[in-house]
Design a protein around this motif. Sequence first.
Motif, mmCIF file in Angstrom:
data_model
loop_
_atom_site.group_PDB
_atom_site.id
_atom_site.type_symbol
_atom_site.label_atom_id
_atom_site.label_comp_id
_atom_site.label_asym_id
_atom_site.label_seq_id
_atom_site.Cartn_x
_atom_site.Cartn_y
_atom_site.Cartn_z
ATOM 1 N N THR A 24 35.759 46.152 38.078
ATOM 2 C CA THR A 24 34.578 45.496 38.343
ATOM 3 C C THR A 24 34.381 44.384 37.353
ATOM 4 N N GLY A 45 30.639 44.747 41.681
ATOM 5 C CA GLY A 45 30.021 45.900 42.296
ATOM 6 C C GLY A 45 28.516 46.175 41.995
ATOM 7 N N ASP A 46 27.884 46.855 43.111
ATOM 8 C CA ASP A 46 26.616 47.106 42.847
ATOM 9 C C ASP A 46 26.307 48.181 41.676
ATOM 10 N N SER A 47 27.418 48.608 41.246
ATOM 11 C CA SER A 47 27.293 49.392 40.011
ATOM 12 C C SER A 47 26.579 48.766 38.797
ATOM 13 N N ASP A 85 29.860 43.271 46.636
ATOM 14 C CA ASP A 85 29.430 44.425 47.419
ATOM 15 C C ASP A 85 28.058 44.611 48.155
ATOM 16 N N LYS A 113 32.547 44.394 50.584
ATOM 17 C CA LYS A 113 32.626 45.778 50.631
ATOM 18 C C LYS A 113 31.465 46.291 51.252
HETATM 19 O O1 KIV Z 1 30.021 49.463 42.752
HETATM 20 C C1 KIV Z 1 31.147 49.644 42.366
HETATM 21 O O2 KIV Z 1 31.209 49.436 41.151
HETATM 22 C C2 KIV Z 1 31.913 50.245 43.353
HETATM 23 C C3 KIV Z 1 32.860 51.011 42.789
HETATM 24 C C4 KIV Z 1 32.909 51.874 41.866
HETATM 25 C C5 KIV Z 1 34.166 51.041 43.647
HETATM 26 O O3 KIV Z 1 31.794 50.598 44.374
#
Ligand code: KIV
Length: 251
Positions: A24, A45-47, A85, A113
């Motif tokens: 990420t 990523g939405d993380s 994401d 994604k």
């Molecule tokens: O949001 C994110 O970082 C993710 C990864 C963990 C695959 O979707």
Amino acid sequence: MSPGKVTVAQLRQMKGRQKIAALTAYDFAMAQLLDACGVPLLLVGDSLGMVVLGHPDTTHVTMEEMIHHVRAAARAKPNALLVADLPFRSYETPAQAVANAMRFVEAGADAVKAEGGRAILESVRAIIAAGIPFLGHLGMLPQQVLEEGGYHIKGKIEVEHAGLLADAAALCDAGAFAIVLELVTPPVARELTQRVSVPTIGIGSGPDCDGQILVTTDLLGTSPGRIPKHAQPANLAEAIRTTVTAWKAAL
Ligand code: KIV
């Protein structure tokens, strides 16, 4: 396009030939650094909701917040494929999914994604029909954490195993260029990897996927919360504490 730019076709060709590394990146500096390491896929990523914005989970992240970070990462002009994401509730209808995916492309993303398989298939098909490359995400779906009451490993029971096989096949048929498998039991992740024609990119799903993805702050050991077992982190948080404490003491 720069001559070194990683394409979706190149990523697909890596299946069975070369492991795919993916991380990420939420800003310019990290995207530039990771790109210089030759990581071929970077995910905004939405993380970031947890590791940058301080939310308890990803369900609080908005399109506006994601666009801000996609723009920052895209300014690094990475050779890596830059994937954005789609956040919680931003792809509930095909029209909404396409409109939001287009906003990401305008912000500098190369692909998008979203989480889910057959349940979001119409949105996936619409995104791909609009000419936007799509990365699937199956297994434990963090955007469903409230519904599911936690983060659970997927594929242990037959109904989940069969569901994962059907979802992966549906995403492949729809034209996804790769599929993230999050917290899928290693034997099921291996089976999926053998069955689908596109690369699988695992996170906490064992060693047999075509590639691995991590939240970068988990890898570096700077995530604010608990770091998952699969990350085997460095301890940059300690390095930061030591450096700052020494600098402060020397003033
Ligand atoms: O949001 C994110 O970082 C993710 C990864 C963990 C695959 O979707």
